[in-house]
Motif scaffolding. Structure first.
Motif, mmCIF file in Angstrom:
data_model
loop_
_atom_site.group_PDB
_atom_site.id
_atom_site.type_symbol
_atom_site.label_atom_id
_atom_site.label_comp_id
_atom_site.label_asym_id
_atom_site.label_seq_id
_atom_site.Cartn_x
_atom_site.Cartn_y
_atom_site.Cartn_z
ATOM 1 N N TRP A 21 0.834 -1.212 0.000
ATOM 2 C CA TRP A 21 0.000 0.000 0.000
ATOM 3 C C TRP A 21 0.864 1.256 0.000
ATOM 4 N N LYS A 22 1.946 1.232 0.776
ATOM 5 C CA LYS A 22 2.819 2.399 0.886
ATOM 6 C C LYS A 22 3.484 2.702 -0.459
ATOM 7 N N VAL A 23 3.935 1.638 -1.136
ATOM 8 C CA VAL A 23 4.577 1.821 -2.444
ATOM 9 C C VAL A 23 3.609 2.487 -3.417
ATOM 10 N N ARG A 24 2.349 2.066 -3.359
ATOM 11 C CA ARG A 24 1.377 2.576 -4.318
ATOM 12 C C ARG A 24 0.851 3.964 -3.960
ATOM 13 N N GLN A 25 1.190 4.453 -2.797
ATOM 14 C CA GLN A 25 0.859 5.831 -2.449
ATOM 15 C C GLN A 25 1.947 6.790 -2.919
ATOM 16 N N ASN A 26 3.020 6.245 -3.447
ATOM 17 C CA ASN A 26 4.134 7.051 -3.940
ATOM 18 C C ASN A 26 3.714 7.730 -5.248
ATOM 19 N N PRO A 27 3.610 9.055 -5.287
ATOM 20 C CA PRO A 27 3.147 9.733 -6.501
ATOM 21 C C PRO A 27 4.091 9.575 -7.677
ATOM 22 N N ILE A 28 5.386 9.380 -7.417
ATOM 23 C CA ILE A 28 6.348 9.193 -8.505
ATOM 24 C C ILE A 28 6.135 7.835 -9.163
ATOM 25 N N ARG A 29 5.894 6.830 -8.317
ATOM 26 C CA ARG A 29 5.584 5.522 -8.885
ATOM 27 C C ARG A 29 4.288 5.566 -9.679
ATOM 28 N N ALA A 30 3.289 6.275 -9.163
ATOM 29 C CA ALA A 30 2.013 6.396 -9.870
ATOM 30 C C ALA A 30 2.210 7.080 -11.223
ATOM 31 N N GLN A 31 3.096 8.060 -11.261
ATOM 32 C CA GLN A 31 3.366 8.743 -12.530
ATOM 33 C C GLN A 31 4.062 7.799 -13.517
ATOM 34 N N ALA A 32 4.989 7.008 -13.018
ATOM 35 C CA ALA A 32 5.664 6.033 -13.876
ATOM 36 C C ALA A 32 4.666 5.019 -14.428
ATOM 37 N N GLN A 33 3.724 4.583 -13.578
ATOM 38 C CA GLN A 33 2.700 3.645 -14.043
ATOM 39 C C GLN A 33 1.831 4.299 -15.110
ATOM 40 N N ARG A 34 1.546 5.583 -14.929
ATOM 41 C CA ARG A 34 0.748 6.303 -15.924
ATOM 42 C C ARG A 34 1.464 6.335 -17.270
ATOM 43 N N VAL A 35 2.767 6.535 -17.258
ATOM 44 C CA VAL A 35 3.551 6.537 -18.495
ATOM 45 C C VAL A 35 3.483 5.168 -19.174
ATOM 46 N N LEU A 36 3.660 4.103 -18.397
ATOM 47 C CA LEU A 36 3.571 2.755 -18.966
ATOM 48 C C LEU A 36 2.185 2.489 -19.542
ATOM 49 N N ASP A 37 1.157 2.959 -18.846
ATOM 50 C CA ASP A 37 -0.219 2.773 -19.321
ATOM 51 C C ASP A 37 -0.453 3.525 -20.629
ATOM 52 N N VAL A 38 0.166 4.688 -20.783
ATOM 53 C CA VAL A 38 0.023 5.464 -22.013
ATOM 54 C C VAL A 38 0.593 4.683 -23.191
ATOM 55 N N PHE A 39 1.791 4.165 -23.041
ATOM 56 C CA PHE A 39 2.389 3.389 -24.133
ATOM 57 C C PHE A 39 1.529 2.172 -24.455
ATOM 58 N N ALA A 40 1.049 1.473 -23.432
ATOM 59 C CA ALA A 40 0.224 0.288 -23.660
ATOM 60 C C ALA A 40 -1.066 0.647 -24.377
ATOM 61 N N ALA A 41 -1.689 1.754 -23.975
ATOM 62 C CA ALA A 41 -2.948 2.177 -24.609
ATOM 63 C C ALA A 41 -2.755 2.498 -26.078
ATOM 64 N N HIS A 42 -1.558 2.973 -26.435
ATOM 65 C CA HIS A 42 -1.269 3.321 -27.830
ATOM 66 C C HIS A 42 -0.637 2.155 -28.595
ATOM 67 N N GLY A 43 -0.719 0.971 -28.024
ATOM 68 C CA GLY A 43 -0.299 -0.233 -28.726
ATOM 69 C C GLY A 43 1.187 -0.503 -28.723
ATOM 70 N N VAL A 44 1.926 0.140 -27.826
ATOM 71 C CA VAL A 44 3.378 -0.044 -27.759
ATOM 72 C C VAL A 44 3.708 -0.944 -26.569
ATOM 73 N N ALA A 45 4.282 -2.100 -26.842
ATOM 74 C CA ALA A 45 4.657 -3.028 -25.770
ATOM 75 C C ALA A 45 5.850 -2.476 -24.996
ATOM 76 N N ARG A 46 5.994 -2.921 -23.764
ATOM 77 C CA ARG A 46 7.106 -2.442 -22.944
ATOM 78 C C ARG A 46 8.463 -2.764 -23.572
#
Length: 270
Positions: A21-46
């Motif tokens: 829970w503590k890790v996921r409250q980290n706003p920097i980690r949340a921002q990194a996840q948002r970036v990964l989600d953006v690439f995935a949504a646009h069809g780009v694999a990691r």
């Protein structure tokens, strides 16, 4: 002894849960996840992300495996690049409550869309596609009370045979029984047709259209849920002699809206 063992197991489990829970409250980690989600949504694999990055961002492929690893590489310059590359609002990447996609403001002014395209056309075929989203394939008309959402797709790169696109949303979305909405939409279709920008209608559930319009769902994720297609610009492929009175008026109004726009901007009508 058994009770103490059970208590220890429970304490370990609660400790791990708190750590998660503590890790996921980290706003920097949340921002990194948002970036990964953006690439995935646009069809780009990691595993493909590094192929799109400019040389200045030398992020190892392995560090796109998780948000935890990617968070160590987040810099203002990298986030600026992601936002610009996918035409996203930078503040959205920061986690603020704003719409993710940039807006093309040309409601009631289709000539502004012509100018917008003229500034960005590269000469590549099929660079742009105009999508009109609504809940059914019923034809456009003044008695249709369905809401539309208009979005634009721009192809920006290729990964082998796979295209990578970014998306924009238009202002002026609304019910088709409001004549200015029809007039503005069809003006956009005329501009798109004259500039070899493909026009496509997609049928999506109303809740998906609403989520896209409200900025709660990224456009490519919404488009992937299309159930059917329709032709927003169908009336322009029929003879004007067969026009209904409202269609005759619509043609005249669109001609007025685009009057004076240079041919170099909207292309050859032929």
């Amino acid at each position: 002894m058994g009770v103490l063992s059970d208590v220890k197991v429970l304490a370990d489990w609660l400790g791990k849960l708190f750590g998660w829970w503590k890790v996921r409250q980290n706003p920097i980690r949340a921002q990194a996840q948002r970036v990964l989600d953006v690439f995935a949504a646009h069809g780009v694999a990691r595993t493909q992300i590094s192929r799109l990055l400019p040389a200045q961002f030398a992020i190892p492929v392995k560090d796109f495996a998780s948000a935890d690893k990617l968070s160590e590489h987040l810099t203002p310059a990298f986030l600026d690049w992601v936002a610009e590359y996918f035409a996203l609002n930078r503040s959205w990447l920061d986690g603020l409550s704003v719409d993710p996609h940039q807006t093309i403001n040309c409601y009631k002014h289709p000539a502004d869309f012509a100018a917008w395209l003229a500034e960005r056309r590269t000469g590549e075929p099929f660079q742009f596609r105009l999508f009109v989203l609504k809940p059914s394939a019923k034809p456009i008309g003044p008695n249709c009370n369905e809401n539309i959402v208009i979005v634009l797709e721009e192809c920006i790169a290729y990964l082998d045979d796979q295209s990578v696109c970014r998306y924009f949303i238009f202002d002026g979305n609304g019910p088709l029984n409001h004549y200015p909405v029809i007039r503005s939409l069809m003006g956009l279709c005329v501009v798109a047709d004259r500039t070899r920008c493909l026009v496509k209608g997609s049928v999506l559930k109303q809740k998906i259209c609403t989520a896209i319009e409200d900025g709660q769902l990224l456009i490519p994720l919404g488009l992937s849920k299309a159930r059917n297609s329709w032709e927003p610009d169908g009336m322009f492929f029929q003879s004007p002699a067969n026009d209904l009175p409202w269609q005759k008026q619509l043609r005249a109004d669109i001609a007025e809206d685009l009057n004076g726009v240079p041919c170099a901007v909207i292309g050859d009508e032929s």
